[in-house]
Scaffold this active site. Structure first.
Site, PDB file in Angstrom:
ATOM      1  N   GLY A   1      13.386   4.070  -4.527  1.00 26.33           N
ATOM      2  CA  GLY A   1      12.899   2.467  -4.228  1.00 26.33           C
ATOM      3  C   GLY A   1      11.593   2.716  -5.233  1.00 26.33           C
ATOM      4  O   GLY A   1      11.359   3.643  -5.925  1.00 26.33           O
TER       5      GLY A   1
ATOM      6  N   GLY B   1       8.439   5.132  -4.359  1.00 29.48           N
ATOM      7  CA  GLY B   1       9.060   6.507  -4.421  1.00 29.48           C
ATOM      8  C   GLY B   1       9.399   7.006  -5.770  1.00 29.48           C
ATOM      9  O   GLY B   1       8.756   7.936  -6.433  1.00 29.48           O
TER      10      GLY B   1
ATOM     11  N   LYS C   1       6.872   3.556   5.657  1.00 27.95           N
ATOM     12  CA  LYS C   1       5.970   2.640   6.440  1.00 27.95           C
ATOM     13  C   LYS C   1       6.775   2.083   7.733  1.00 27.95           C
ATOM     14  O   LYS C   1       6.059   1.443   8.529  1.00 27.95           O
ATOM     15  CB  LYS C   1       5.537   1.549   5.612  1.00 27.95           C
ATOM     16  CG  LYS C   1       4.481   2.175   4.726  1.00 27.95           C
ATOM     17  CD  LYS C   1       3.693   1.036   4.124  1.00 27.95           C
ATOM     18  CE  LYS C   1       2.360   1.087   3.668  1.00 27.95           C
ATOM     19  NZ  LYS C   1       2.451   2.220   2.453  1.00 27.95           N
TER      20      LYS C   1
ATOM     21  N   LYS D   1       1.257  -3.344  10.028  1.00 27.06           N
ATOM     22  CA  LYS D   1       0.799  -4.347   9.185  1.00 27.06           C
ATOM     23  C   LYS D   1       2.148  -5.024   8.281  1.00 27.06           C
ATOM     24  O   LYS D   1       1.904  -6.227   7.917  1.00 27.06           O
ATOM     25  CB  LYS D   1      -0.281  -3.902   8.275  1.00 27.06           C
ATOM     26  CG  LYS D   1       0.207  -2.849   7.280  1.00 27.06           C
ATOM     27  CD  LYS D   1      -0.888  -2.398   6.124  1.00 27.06           C
ATOM     28  CE  LYS D   1      -0.294  -1.701   5.039  1.00 27.06           C
ATOM     29  NZ  LYS D   1      -0.426  -0.292   5.061  1.00 27.06           N
TER      30      LYS D   1
ATOM     31  N   ARG E   1       6.364  -7.054  -0.610  1.00 25.16           N
ATOM     32  CA  ARG E   1       7.387  -7.681  -0.366  1.00 25.16           C
ATOM     33  C   ARG E   1       7.557  -8.379   0.862  1.00 25.16           C
ATOM     34  O   ARG E   1       8.258  -9.127   1.126  1.00 25.16           O
ATOM     35  CB  ARG E   1       8.715  -6.713  -0.713  1.00 25.16           C
ATOM     36  CG  ARG E   1       8.838  -5.357   0.325  1.00 25.16           C
ATOM     37  CD  ARG E   1       9.814  -4.752   0.035  1.00 25.16           C
ATOM     38  NE  ARG E   1       9.661  -3.338   0.418  1.00 25.16           N
ATOM     39  CZ  ARG E   1       9.787  -2.212  -0.306  1.00 25.16           C
ATOM     40  NH1 ARG E   1      10.010  -2.442  -1.541  1.00 25.16           N
ATOM     41  NH2 ARG E   1       9.589  -1.126   0.285  1.00 25.16           N
TER      42      ARG E   1
END
Lengths: 465, 456
Positions: A46, A49, A192, A281, A343
């Site tokens: 991604g 990463g 996350k 978040k 995003r």
């Protein structure tokens, strides 16, 4: 420094020397003998990463006898025609990139793909430094491995760049390859998202916990790296701060190793708050994007939303951690940027404008996984459990914690139940009966809200901590 | 309700609104036939909008309340602004119709053609604030004589910049010497001053007002909150907070609250008033960072982490138990850094479109309060008598030494020995302390200095 591979001018040589010193220090700490490479592997290609591995490659890749940086990603992901055309434009607009591809005899395949005469694959273009989720920001060339066993079997440091929704599955497979390892690796997770389990008791499962369960690697060797995560900005040397959280043994040496002039890494022992807040978040970032789009970027409405959502975040954090870090300073900065850009906020904007719909799912071409969607589901279900009841401040009766989080409830109804339209988020913040957010904060600080079971910890562990 | 006058709107809305007005009138001891007199002092953007909100909400009850606004006479409208104003008027059908109906339109045509000079008080009567031309307000009663405006006012709303508050309220006190009833004063001002003699301390606008007029602090309140005046008047949803004594803050919060303007109340006058000034300091820096990094969200977040930790540190010096910088105060900080004239000013400086030599009052924008606040806070926190323990070097230092962004802003804006680009150097200094350390230090040590706010 004898034997230095420094290339380029004096400035470059000095930078290389500093980098080599940090590399040597980490190698010593990991017990690497001369001739034995320090093997660093990023798992997942991604945006963050890939950018993370590219930063390491840029910093340490020249020391080929001491360190090797690799990225694993799955094979087979085709690049569609529109993306190939756009990629061709990016390449041709960047002289440095164009020259590099020509020099490496790697250019013509992009011409063929542009013309529709060839299909490119994500792993193929990543070797040239193009991440499918971040095509506009070319990275340095990377060593890309598509066989997972080959990638990780002898890795010293593993960077988890997967979405949390894939972490368990992939590390479950990795666990099989590591069964006979002598020395446990160090794992840094960038993921996350979080999951909720409600059986046998309601609790959150974080990516680091998933990794530990799947591989048997002790938590002492697993760390979370959080921070504002606009991957393309970080790779383009915008000044950024990040925070590596975990046990004493590794977090300071790794913070030092990862730190670069434009990428400051601080360390923190509070793994739980940072990893969970990292997921939390993203939930509110989706709502922030909706508010921004629905009010045409009204700063006033954004501030009302910010005030309410931070008070919910504080409240939830007090349920999860005994002595959570105050939502001020660094965690606040993470929240600020996540709500501003990124995003998840982008996704909220697109939904509100009708340019995306929920039916398209939470993995968006060109953007990657929108972690906030699954996190809404996880937190909502967890905080709805009656076994976690708290006293309602006004009605003086027991309610599930989610009843005191109106924004979370509304996002759940918009994104998961899909029984409300996106503009309901405005109703949630405009409800005159909504509490002063300060009351929620005071309640979380006054009451003993902490529920150790939410993170799978029995009481005794807290005593030992 | 017998005798109720409904100009428009729903009966329910009318009843609720009139009821709130009646309640406040009772609290202030107004008998039938005795008007509740509300006066706004100063006609900047927020002061004008505030008066207009009250006029829109309560103006129809002409036998119960009167809302006026005072501003100085004589401020002329330049040709460029007059031309722009003409465009605004003609682009808004409702405004155009209103001016025609009130026979007030032709003067704008004349001004557009350069045949007439308009004045700020004149156009404000038609609802045009010179600092906010693009957002027409409702017509307002404008008074240019200060004595006439305030001598019998029940509620005074201070819409002046802090730099003018002392002077104007000293004049007001001459007119109030023989008053029987004590007025209630709501201050919107966000700037602060520093006094170094006899001991270092901050002087807030509410303190200036109390000193100048003799009105007890109990009757003086601060209204803070995100303050994008045009957005608030255009009914963007906004929160504000009225801070002050128990006696007045709840009834006033109720009176001021409207569907799109929520007012909460708070007893912590000091933290909110000082923080209101402090965040303008850092808003200028935020604007600089945004402009210098082409709106980089990553750089903004680094700036935000550092500046909030400095704000927390400073707040702990000023207040014994400050409200945590989370929730509402945070929202104020967020919007002030995101938008607003202080952040705008920082952007303009960084782009070279403005320079510090142009001063802190900008045409079309009003007072940039952050500039004087930088000077005030820095000078105050540089006093050696306030020394604190340095976290690493085992020595006593002035608090300003632990606030690198504040120091840098002082050298850019006041000393003018650095360029705006140096704000980025402050962020990129690898030796800078982890902002978390500053917060922990602030919360763990007894930094509180009561003398800073003039307390024994």
């Amino acid at each position: 420094m004898v034997g230095s591979y420094a290339a380029g001018g004096g400035r470059g040589a000095a930078v290389a020397a500093v980098a080599e010193g940090k590399l040597d220090e980490l190698r010593r700490r990991m017990g690497k003998a001369d001739g034995d490479l320090l093997r660093i592997v990023g798992v997942g290609g991604g945006a963050w990463g890939s950018a993370f591995c590219a930063l390491l490659q840029d910093a340490y890749g020249r020391h080929r006898d001491k360190a090797q940086v690799r990225v694993w990603r799955r094979p087979g992901r085709a690049v569609d025609r529109a993306t190939a055309e756009h990629l061709f434009e990016v390449i041709n607009s960047r002289e440095d990139v164009l020259r590099r591809l020509i020099r490496r005899c790697a250019y013509l395949k992009y011409v063929e793909a542009r013309l529709g005469d060839r299909t490119l694959y994500a792993d193929e273009i990543l070797r040239d430094g193009f991440c499918l989720n971040m095509v506009d920001t070319p990275l340095c060339p990377l060593k890309v491995v598509t066989n997972l066993q080959e990638a990780v079997w002898d890795a010293d440091i593993v960077i988890n760049g997967l979405p949390s929704t894939e972490t368990r599955e992939v590390f479950g497979e990795i666990g099989r390859y590591w069964k006979e390892r002598i020395r446990p690796p160090v794992i840094i997770s960038l993921a996350k998202g979080i999951e909720a389990s409600i059986d046998p008791v309601p609790r959150i499962i974080t990516p680091t916990q998933m990794i530990s369960n799947a591989t048997g690697v002790p938590l002492e060797n697993i760390l979370y790296l959080g921070g504002p995560n606009i991957a393309s900005e970080i790779y383009n040397k915008e000044y950024a701060n990040a925070r590596i959280c975990g046990a004493d043994k590794w977090r300071k040496p790794l913070a030092k190793f990862l730190r670069q002039p434009h990428f400051i890494v601080w360390d923190n022992s509070d793994l739980i708050t940072h990893e969970v807040m990292g997921g939390l978040k993203n939930i509110y970032a989706i709502g922030a994007g909706m508010v921004a789009a629905l009010t045409n970027e009204s700063a006033t409405s954004k501030s009302v939303y910010f005030s309410l959502c931070t008070s919910e975040m504080i409240y939830i954090t007090h349920l999860l951690a005994e002595d959570p870090e105050k939502l001020a300073g660094p965690l606040l900065a993470d929240t600020y940027v996540t709500l501003l850009k990124g995003r998840n906020a982008w996704y909220g904007q697109k939904l509100a404008k009708g340019e995306l719909t929920l039916e398209m799912g939470d993995s968006i071409k060109g953007k990657g996984t929108i972690q906030g969607v699954s996190a809404v589901h996880a937190f909502y279900e967890l905080l709805s459990q009656s076994s976690l009841s708290v006293t309602h401040p006004e009605v003086k009766k027991l309610v599930a914690p989610v009843e005191l989080c109106p924004i979370l409830k509304t996002l759940y109804k918009i994104l998961i139940k899909r029984e409300l339209a996106t503009d309901s988020i405005l109703q949630a913040i405009r409800d005159e009966s909504m509490y002063d957010p300060r009351e929620r904060i005071e309640m979380s600080q006054r009451q003993c809200l902490y529920r150790p079971s939410l993170l799978g910890l029995p009481k005794v562990d807290i005593t030992q901590a | 309700m017998v005798g109720s006058v409904h100009v428009n709107g729903s009966v329910n809305g009318g009843n609720g609104t009139e009821e709130r007005l009646d309640e406040l009138r009772r609290l202030l001891g107004k008998s039938d036939g005795d008007l509740l007199k509300i006066v706004g002092i100063g006609a900047g953007a927020w002061g004008s909008v505030f008066a207009a909100l009250l006029q829109d909400a309560y103006g129809r009850f002409r036998e119960k309340v009167q809302i006026r606004i005072w501003r100085r006479a004589g401020r002329s409208v330049d040709r460029t602004t007059a031309e722009h104003l003409f465009e605004v008027i003609n682009s808004r059908e409702d405004v155009l119709r209103r001016l025609i109906r009130r026979c007030a339109y032709l003067k704008y045509v004349e001004a557009r053609l350069g045949d007439r000079t308009l004045y700020a008080d004149e156009i404000l009567r038609d609802g045009f604030c010179l600092n906010m031309i693009d957002t027409p307000l409702c017509p307002l009663k404008v008074v240019t004589n200060l004595q006439e405006a305030v001598w019998d006012a029940d509620i005074v709303v201070n819409g002046l910049p802090s730099t003018e508050t002392r002077e104007v309220f000293e004049e007001i006190s001459k007119y109030w010497k023989e008053r029987i009833s004590v007025p209630v004063i709501i201050s919107l001002a966000k700037g602060i001053e520093a006094s170094l003699d006899p001991i270092p301390r901050i002087i807030t606008p509410t303190q200036m007002i109390s000193s100048a007029t003799g009105v007890p602090t109990e009757n003086i309140l601060y209204l803070g909150g995100p303050n994008i005046a045009s957005e608030i008047y255009n009914k963007e949803y906004a929160n504000a907070r009225i801070c002050g004594s128990n006696k007045w803050r709840k009834p006033l919060a109720k009176f001021l609250r409207q569907p799109h303007f929520i007012v909460w109340d708070n007893s912590d006058l000091v933290t909110h008033e000082v923080m209101g000034g402090l965040k303008n300091v850092y808003a200028i820096g935020a604007g600089m960072v945004a402009a210098l990094t082409n709106e980089s969200a990553t750089s903004k977040s680094v700036y935000f982490a550092h500046c909030t930790s400095e704000m927390i540190f400073i707040t702990h010096l000023l207040t014994e138990q400050p409200e945590k910088l989370a929730g509402p105060l945070l929202a104020d900080t967020y919007v002030t850094l995101l938008k607003g004239r202080n952040a705008w000013y920082g952007q303009m400086l960084a782009k070279g479109e403005l320079s510090p030599d142009m001063g802190d009052s900008i045409k079309g924008k009003g007072m940039i309060q952050g500039i004087s606040a930088v000077g005030a806070f820095f000078e105050l926190l540089s006093q050696p008598s306030l020394s604190v323990q340095h976290p690493e070097e085992n020595k006593q230092v002035a608090p300003a030494e632990l606030c690198p962004i504040l120091k840098r802003l002082y050298r850019i804006l006041i000393k003018r020995e650095l360029s705006t680009r140096d704000i980025l150097q402050a962020l990129r200094d690898e030796t800078m302390n982890d902002p978390r350390e500053r917060i922990e230090m602030a919360q763990s040590h007894a930094f509180y200095r009561p003398s800073l706010l003039g307390k024994p």
